[in-house]
Design an enzyme around this catalytic site. Structure first.
Site, PDB file in Angstrom:
ATOM      1  N   LYS A   1      78.659 -43.802 -37.533  1.00 17.04           N
ATOM      2  CA  LYS A   1      77.967 -42.721 -38.109  1.00 17.04           C
ATOM      3  C   LYS A   1      78.964 -41.885 -39.119  1.00 17.04           C
ATOM      4  O   LYS A   1      80.004 -41.327 -38.491  1.00 17.04           O
ATOM      5  CB  LYS A   1      77.227 -42.045 -37.351  1.00 17.04           C
ATOM      6  CG  LYS A   1      76.239 -40.858 -38.025  1.00 17.04           C
ATOM      7  CD  LYS A   1      75.552 -39.927 -36.953  1.00 17.04           C
ATOM      8  CE  LYS A   1      74.794 -38.810 -37.421  1.00 17.04           C
ATOM      9  NZ  LYS A   1      74.016 -38.259 -36.372  1.00 17.04           N
TER      10      LYS A   1
ATOM     11  N   ASN B   1      63.921 -43.980 -30.606  1.00 15.14           N
ATOM     12  CA  ASN B   1      65.358 -43.662 -30.009  1.00 15.14           C
ATOM     13  C   ASN B   1      65.376 -44.381 -28.835  1.00 15.14           C
ATOM     14  O   ASN B   1      66.544 -44.042 -27.830  1.00 15.14           O
ATOM     15  CB  ASN B   1      65.301 -42.104 -29.656  1.00 15.14           C
ATOM     16  CG  ASN B   1      65.878 -41.264 -30.963  1.00 15.14           C
ATOM     17  OD1 ASN B   1      66.222 -41.990 -31.985  1.00 15.14           O
ATOM     18  ND2 ASN B   1      65.597 -40.222 -30.981  1.00 15.14           N
TER      19      ASN B   1
ATOM     20  N   ASP C   1      70.857 -41.334 -29.796  1.00 13.66           N
ATOM     21  CA  ASP C   1      70.621 -40.353 -30.673  1.00 13.66           C
ATOM     22  C   ASP C   1      70.559 -38.893 -29.918  1.00 13.66           C
ATOM     23  O   ASP C   1      69.671 -38.671 -29.345  1.00 13.66           O
ATOM     24  CB  ASP C   1      69.349 -40.297 -31.463  1.00 13.66           C
ATOM     25  CG  ASP C   1      69.355 -39.310 -32.660  1.00 13.66           C
ATOM     26  OD1 ASP C   1      70.235 -38.514 -32.704  1.00 13.66           O
ATOM     27  OD2 ASP C   1      68.457 -39.520 -33.523  1.00 13.66           O
TER      28      ASP C   1
ATOM     29  N   GLY D   1      70.430 -38.069 -46.119  1.00 12.28           N
ATOM     30  CA  GLY D   1      71.000 -36.711 -46.671  1.00 12.28           C
ATOM     31  C   GLY D   1      72.254 -36.308 -45.888  1.00 12.28           C
ATOM     32  O   GLY D   1      72.996 -35.817 -46.627  1.00 12.28           O
ATOM     33  N   MET D   2      72.385 -36.644 -44.861  1.00 12.43           N
ATOM     34  CA  MET D   2      73.743 -36.306 -43.895  1.00 12.43           C
ATOM     35  C   MET D   2      74.736 -37.290 -44.042  1.00 12.43           C
ATOM     36  O   MET D   2      76.094 -36.840 -43.789  1.00 12.43           O
ATOM     37  CB  MET D   2      73.205 -36.010 -42.415  1.00 12.43           C
ATOM     38  CG  MET D   2      72.034 -34.802 -42.263  1.00 12.43           C
ATOM     39  SD  MET D   2      71.653 -34.625 -40.508  1.00 12.43           S
ATOM     40  CE  MET D   2      73.480 -34.176 -39.608  1.00 12.43           C
TER      41      MET D   2
ATOM     42  N   ASP E   1      64.345 -35.299 -27.834  1.00 10.28           N
ATOM     43  CA  ASP E   1      63.896 -36.072 -29.018  1.00 10.28           C
ATOM     44  C   ASP E   1      63.703 -37.642 -28.437  1.00 10.28           C
ATOM     45  O   ASP E   1      64.154 -38.821 -29.113  1.00 10.28           O
ATOM     46  CB  ASP E   1      64.626 -36.043 -30.187  1.00 10.28           C
ATOM     47  CG  ASP E   1      63.704 -36.775 -31.519  1.00 10.28           C
ATOM     48  OD1 ASP E   1      62.720 -36.769 -31.429  1.00 10.28           O
ATOM     49  OD2 ASP E   1      64.547 -37.026 -32.457  1.00 10.28           O
TER      50      ASP E   1
ATOM     51  N   LYS F   1      61.595 -40.417 -28.016  1.00 12.67           N
ATOM     52  CA  LYS F   1      60.451 -41.139 -28.964  1.00 12.67           C
ATOM     53  C   LYS F   1      60.734 -42.709 -29.139  1.00 12.67           C
ATOM     54  O   LYS F   1      61.822 -43.071 -28.800  1.00 12.67           O
ATOM     55  CB  LYS F   1      60.556 -40.325 -30.249  1.00 12.67           C
ATOM     56  CG  LYS F   1      61.759 -40.646 -31.056  1.00 12.67           C
ATOM     57  CD  LYS F   1      61.654 -40.078 -32.481  1.00 12.67           C
ATOM     58  CE  LYS F   1      63.060 -40.107 -33.314  1.00 12.67           C
ATOM     59  NZ  LYS F   1      62.966 -39.449 -34.499  1.00 12.67           N
ATOM     60  N   PRO F   2      59.727 -43.345 -29.535  1.00 10.99           N
ATOM     61  CA  PRO F   2      59.838 -44.830 -29.592  1.00 10.99           C
ATOM     62  C   PRO F   2      61.097 -45.416 -30.433  1.00 10.99           C
ATOM     63  O   PRO F   2      61.636 -46.440 -30.093  1.00 10.99           O
ATOM     64  CB  PRO F   2      58.651 -45.302 -30.097  1.00 10.99           C
ATOM     65  CG  PRO F   2      57.593 -44.011 -29.673  1.00 10.99           C
ATOM     66  CD  PRO F   2      58.522 -42.973 -29.908  1.00 10.99           C
TER      67      PRO F   2
ATOM     68  N   GLY G   1      72.000 -47.842 -42.407  1.00 15.56           N
ATOM     69  CA  GLY G   1      71.097 -46.812 -42.916  1.00 15.56           C
ATOM     70  C   GLY G   1      71.702 -45.740 -43.708  1.00 15.56           C
ATOM     71  O   GLY G   1      73.034 -45.639 -43.638  1.00 15.56           O
TER      72      GLY G   1
END
Length: 732
Positions: free
Chosen positions: A48, A147, A159, A30-31, A142, A144-145, A27
Site C-alpha cells: 500500500k 475485511n 485492514d 483517493g488515498m 471495521d 466486515k465481510p 486497487g
C-alpha cells in the site's frame, strides 16, 4: 485483494519499492495505490503506497503511522501480518502478506452461506484474531465481510486503517460514524465515542457470523440512515441461523456492550478444530476459486522454480505445474498462497495437467455481450437494450475500415436475481467477450456483479441506478460503469424540479417500503435537496402492502403539504394518484424511474393526468442528433426506438471506441485492462454526453441525467432535463 483483480502497472507507477518488485495494481483510491509485490525470495505482498500530496499532510502521515503501528502490534495467525513499512518515506508505504483467496463477502455473494461447521471455524479464527487485537490494546472498528479473506487453512482478518487504541477519542469526533453500516455496533451507529471498545468488535463479529450463516446482514441492506436506525432500535434478523449458533449470536448482538461476551469467550465457545490442510470447511466453489487464484500466481513474471541440481543442463523437460508448485521457493508461493496449494491438491485431476497440448486453439472472436431481462418483468426494457446493442454492432460491422468483425452474445436472466449470476457466467466464462451491456435491473445487477468483478470484465448499465452496485466498503463495483444517474441523485433532481417549477414551501415526501433500498435512495436524495434550500418536508414512511393512501396523504395535506414526491413503485403510485385525486390535491405530483412505465397511466387512469415522472432516458425521436439512429432503427425494426434503446446504443459504442483504441495494429486487447480506460472516457453519443468518475465508474453529475415527462392524455409527454442543482432564486 486477489489475482483476479490484478491490473497492469501504469507508465507512472514505480517498478519496485524498498525491495518489492511490483507486478501489478490490486486497487487504487483517493488515498493511494495497492500493488502486488514480490521479494527476491519469492514472497508475495500487498504493498500500500500513499499519494505524495497526501503524505505532505501532517495529520495524514500521523494516521498512516498509527495504522502501521496498530497492525504490527497484532500477533495472530488469523490476522494478516505486516511484512514491511516506512511511514516516513516521501510516499509512505506498508506491505502485508498477500492472500489470494476471496473475501467472505465475495464468497457468500457468489456461492451462498457457509455450513454451521464453516461458520464455527470462521468465527473461532476471527475471534482469536480479535482477541489478539484487544490484547494489544486496540479496537479494530471495521469487522466486515470485505475485511476477512478466506484461505483453505483458515480466514485472515485484514485492514487496521481505522483501528484505535482502547479509549482513544481524539480521532473519533462526536457525531462521526466510523465503520461500515450494517456491520457496526449501536454505540458506533450513534457515534457514542467514549463507549466504543472491544465489545463493539464483538457486535460486528456477530453481524459477520450471521451474514456467513444466512447470506444476508442481520439488519438488512439499503440506505445508511435505515441501517443505522435498525442497528440501534431493531432486533437482528437471525432467521436461518443454525440452532447451535443462535444463543451465541444473540449474546454478541445485544444492544448493551457490557452484556456481550469477550472475543476470548467466543473463541472458546466455538470449539471446532482449525481446518489445517483440509478444504471441507468451505463450499467447493470457494475452494476452487482459491485454487484458481493460487495457480494464477504461476503466470506472474519472474516467479521461477528452484533448480534441484545446479549441474542439470541440456534438454531437460520443463517442470509440470505440480512440480512447479512443489519446487517453488518455500518462503514464497507456498506461504503467500495461504492454503492455495492444498486447494489445488484438493481439486486437481492427476494426469490432466501434464498432458501435451491439444489441437491448435480456434481463432479468437471479438464479442460484445448483453446481459438483460428478456423474458421477465422488465422484458420491454431488456429487449430495447438488446436492440440498441445490436444496432451498434451492425453499424460497426458495416464500416469499410473496420479493424475486426464483431459478434453479439446475449444472456437472459429473466429478471430473476437467482438466475443472474449464472447468466453473468455465460458471458464472463467466454474469453472472447470484451465487454457487456447490462444488467437491466438493480437486483439482478447486484447478484451478477461478483462474476464480472472477478473476471474484471467491463460492464456498462443504462438502467440499474442502485448506489450499491459501486460500493467500496464491500469491495465491489470493480468492473462497473453506470451510464445513468444513481437513484439518490435522481431523487435530488426530482426535488430540484419541484423547487424550480413551483412555489412549494412544504413539499411532502413519502417512502413506500415495498422496495426499501430504491425508495430509501430516492427519499434521501429528495430530502437533502429540499433541506439544502431551507425547506422542511412533510415526511411519511409506509409499510409494504399499505392500501389506505387516502388516510396517509390526507394527514400530509393537513400538515400543509403543497407538493408531493412519491418514492416507491408503480402499485403504490397508482394508489397515491387515486387518493390525491379524490382529496382534490392541486400541487405538483412527481415520482421516479421505477414508476416510469406504461402501467402507471393505464392503471391510474384520469388520476395520473398531470403527474410528472423522471427517468434516465430521453425520447430519441425528440433529439435532433439522434435522427440517423432513429432512421436506422425504423429501417431495421419497423418502428421508432423504445425508451432505453438509444442509451444502450451509446453505451455499446463507448465500449467499441475503447476496444478499437486498445486494439493497436489489430491486436486483441486484454479485457481486464479496459475498465480504467472506459472510466476516463468523455463521450458524446446520440442521446447526450457521458463522463464517468475515474475511480468509481459512476456517472458524473455534469453528464446525461434525469429527463422529465408529464402524463397527458394517458401518454408520457417529454418535458426537459431536470436541473442538476437548486434554483439560484426560488419562485415566489
Amino acid at each position: 485483494m486477489s489475482p483476479a483483480a490484478l491490473q497492469s502497472l501504469l507508465p507512472s507507477d514505480p517498478s519496485s519499492i524498498a525491495g518489492y518488485r511490483l507486478l501489478g495494481r490490486l486497487g487504487a483510491g483517493g488515498m493511494g495505490v495497492v500493488y502486488l509485490g514480490r521479494t527476491d525470495n519469492g514472497e508475495l505482498a500487498a504493498v500500500k503506497v500513499t499519494h505524495a500530496d497526501q503524505a505532505d499532510q501532517a495529520d495524514f502521515r500521523a494516521r498512516f503511522r498509527r495504522e502501521v503501528e496498530a497492525a504490527r502490534r497484532v500477533s495472530s495467525p488469523w490476522a494478516v501480518p505486516v511484512t514491511g513499512a516506512d511511514p516516513d518515506a516521501p510516499e509512505p508505504w506498508m506491505a502485508t502478506a498477500f492472500v489470494p483467496g476471496p473475501s467472505l463477502g465475495e464468497a457468500v455473494t457468489a456461492h451462498g452461506p457457509l455450513t454451521e461447521r464453516g461458520v464455527r471455524i470462521l468465527g473461532g479464527a476471527v475471534a482469536r484474531a480479535l482477541a489478539a487485537v484487544h490484547e494489544a490494546g486496540l479496537v479494530h472498528r471495521d469487522v466486515k465481510p470485505g475485511n476477512v479473506l478466506l484461505a483453505v487453512d483458515g480466514p485472515r482478518l485484514i485492514d487496521f486503517g481505522i483501528a484505535r487504541t482502547t479509549g482513544e477519542t481524539a480521532l473519533t469526533s462526536t457525531g462521526m460514524v466510523v465503520g461500515t453500516p450494517g456491520f457496526l455496533a449501536p454505540e458506533q451507529a450513534e457515534a457514542r465515542a467514549p463507549e466504543i471498545g472491544p465489545p463493539s468488535d464483538v457486535f460486528a463479529l456477530g453481524c459477520l457470523l450471521a451474514y456467513a450463516a444466512t447470506g444476508r446482514p442481520p439488519f438488512g441492506t439499503g440506505a445508511v440512515d435505515a441501517l443505522l436506525y435498525r442497528t440501534v432500535h431493531d432486533e437482528p434478523d437471525l432467521d436461518g441461523v443454525p440452532d447451535g449458533l443462535l444463543d451465541l449470536l444473540r449474546a454478541c448482538l445485544t444492544k448493551d456492550p457490557d452484556r456481550r461476551p469477550t472475543a476470548e469467550e467466543i473463541a472458546a465457545r466455538l470449539t471446532e478444530d482449525t481446518p489445517g490442510a483440509a478444504a471441507d470447511w468451505l463450499p467447493a466453489p470457494v475452494v476452487r476459486t482459491i485454487a484458481e487464484r493460487s495457480a494464477a500466481m504461476l503466470a506472474l513474471p519472474e516467479i521461477d522454480a528452484t533448480q534441484l541440481d545446479a549441474s542439470d543442463t541440456g534438454d531437460q523437460p520443463a517442470p509440470s505445474r505440480r512440480k512447479f508448485l512443489l519446487l517453488a521457493s518455500g518462503g514464497g508461493v507456498a506461504l503467500a498462497a495461504g492454503g492455495g496449494i492444498a486447494a489445488w491438491a484438493a481439486l486437481r485431476d492427476d494426469g490432466k495437467e501434464d498432458r501435451k497440448a491439444g489441437p491448435t486453439p480456434k481463432k479468437r472472436r471479438w464479442i460484445i455481450g448483453v446481459h438483460a431481462d428478456l423474458t421477465g418483468p422488465a422484458k420491454n426494457i431488456g429487449r430495447a437494450q438488446e436492440r440498441g446493442a445490436r444496432l451498434a454492432v451492425e453499424q460497426f460491422n458495416a464500416r469499410k475500415d473496420k479493424p475486426f468483425t464483431l459478434e453479439l452474445k446475449v444472456s437472459d436472466d429473466g429478471g430473476d436475481k437467482n438466475r443472474a449470476l449464472a447468466a453473468a457466467r455465460v458471458l464472463t466464462g467466454d474469453p472472447d467477450v470484451l465487454g457487456v451491456l447490462g444488467p437491466t435491473s438493480d437486483y439482478t445487477g447486484l447478484a451478477a456483479l461478483p462474476a464480472y468483478d472477478e473476471a474484471l470484465l467491463p460492464l456498462i448499465t443504462v438502467s440499474a441506478g442502485s448506489n450499491m452496485l459501486i460500493n467500496a466498503n464491500l469491495g465491489q463495483g470493480l468492473s462497473m460503469l453506470q451510464a445513468c444517474p444513481q437513484h439518490a441523485i435522481a431523487g435530488t433532481c426530482l426535488a430540484y424540479y419541484v423547487l424550480t417549477k413551483t412555489r412549494s414551501v412544504r413539499p411532502g415526501i413519502l417512502q413506500d417500503r415495498t422496495d426499501d433500498t430504491y425508495a430509501w435512495q430516492y427519499i434521501g436524495g429528495a430530502n437533502f435537496a429540499f433541506r439544502q434550500t431551507g425547506l422542511v418536508p412533510v415526511p411519511r414512511v409506509v409499510p409494504a402492502g399499505t392500501t389506505d393512501y387516502k388516510r396517509v396523504l390526507g394527514e400530509m395535506m393537513a400538515e400543509g403539504m403543497d407538493a408531493y414526491v412519491h418514492c416507491g413503485l408503480t402499485p403504490s403510485a397508482v394508489l397515491a394518484a387515486r387518493a390525491l385525486d379524490e382529496l382534490g390535491f392541486t400541487g405538483m405530483k412527481i415520482t421516479g424511474q421505477h414508476v416510469f412505465e406504461p402501467r402507471f397511466p393505464a392503471e391510474a387512469g384520469d388520476a395520473a393526468e398531470g403527474w410528472v415522472l423522471g427517468a434516465p432516458v430521453v425520447d430519441a425521436t425528440t433529439v435532433k442528433a439522434a435522427s440517423p439512429f432513429v432512421a436506422a432503427h425504423r429501417k431495421r425494426y419497423g418502428a421508432a426506438p423504445a425508451f432505453y434503446t438509444g442509451e444502450s446504443f451509446d453505451a455499446v459504442n463507448i465500449l467499441l471506441q475503447e476496444v478499437e483504441k486498445a486494439a493497436k495494429g489489430g491486436k486483441r486487447p486484454d479485457r481486464t485492462e479496459l475498465v480504467p480506460l472506459l472510466r476516463k472516457v468523455r463521450y458524446q453519443g446520440v442521446m447526450g454526453g457521458y463522463v464517468f468518475d475515474a475511480q468509481t465508474g459512476e456517472l458524473h453529475p455534469g453528464a446525461v441525467g434525469t429527463f422529465m415527462y408529464a402524463v397527458e392524455n394517458g401518454r408520457y409527454k417529454p418535458l426537459e432535463f431536470a436541473p442538476g442543482g437548486p434554483p439560484k432564486k426560488r419562485r415566489t
